[in-house]
Design a protein around this motif. Sequence first.
Motif, PDB file in Angstrom:
ATOM      1  N   SER A  51       0.834  -1.200   0.000  1.00 47.53           N
ATOM      2  CA  SER A  51       0.000   0.000   0.000  1.00 47.53           C
ATOM      3  C   SER A  51       0.868   1.249   0.000  1.00 47.53           C
ATOM      4  O   SER A  51       2.011   1.224   0.489  1.00 47.53           O
ATOM      5  N   ARG A  98       0.232   5.794   0.280  1.00 48.04           N
ATOM      6  CA  ARG A  98      -0.697   6.912   0.405  1.00 48.04           C
ATOM      7  C   ARG A  98      -0.040   8.140  -0.194  1.00 48.04           C
ATOM      8  O   ARG A  98       0.983   8.614   0.323  1.00 48.04           O
ATOM      9  N   SER A 102      -0.055  12.137  -1.159  1.00 50.51           N
ATOM     10  CA  SER A 102      -0.599  13.391  -0.654  1.00 50.51           C
ATOM     11  C   SER A 102      -0.406  14.479  -1.693  1.00 50.51           C
ATOM     12  O   SER A 102       0.548  14.446  -2.475  1.00 50.51           O
ATOM     13  N   TRP A 159      -5.655  13.350  -0.697  1.00 51.85           N
ATOM     14  CA  TRP A 159      -4.938  12.091  -0.559  1.00 51.85           C
ATOM     15  C   TRP A 159      -5.444  11.057  -1.566  1.00 51.85           C
ATOM     16  O   TRP A 159      -6.582  11.131  -2.046  1.00 51.85           O
ATOM     17  N   GLN A 184      -5.309   6.944  -1.232  1.00 52.87           N
ATOM     18  CA  GLN A 184      -4.908   5.716  -0.566  1.00 52.87           C
ATOM     19  C   GLN A 184      -4.924   4.590  -1.590  1.00 52.87           C
ATOM     20  O   GLN A 184      -5.964   4.345  -2.214  1.00 52.87           O
ATOM     21  N   ASN A 225      -4.213   0.635  -2.172  1.00 53.72           N
ATOM     22  CA  ASN A 225      -4.021  -0.684  -1.570  1.00 53.72           C
ATOM     23  C   ASN A 225      -3.908  -1.746  -2.650  1.00 53.72           C
ATOM     24  O   ASN A 225      -4.314  -1.528  -3.797  1.00 53.72           O
TER      25      ASN A 225
END
Length: 122
Positions: free
Chosen positions: A17, A19, A21, A80, A82, A84
């Motif tokens: 994963s 993340r 920004s 953001w 995210q 996965n």
Amino acid sequence: QVQLVESGGGLVQAGDSLRLSCAVSGRTFSTYAMGWFRQAPGKERECVAAISRSGSSALHGDSVKGRFSISRDNDKNTLWLQMNSLKPEDTAAYYCAAGAVTTDDARQYLHWGQGTQVTVSS
């Protein structure tokens, strides 16, 4: 002048994963719909996800549905993504963009960041 700065990219393995920004300068962040786009070498720019000004509605590209999630905090002027269950085919430069409407059409976005590279190894 609106400035967008992406961060969080890197080299990861399949299944990991990340993340991303996007920090947006200025006091007008909440007036913009925001989007994440990606572009791999030799391929067209693709909309990954987009989110409305308030964050109440969002859309995600078919290739990332169920794996990626876009969100924003208007108090922090931050967007953001995210990500996965990353796959090698997610390898690309990822860009955030600001525009007037929530859309997957890159031509509708007015301001763009410089991009952050995501590389997923198999």
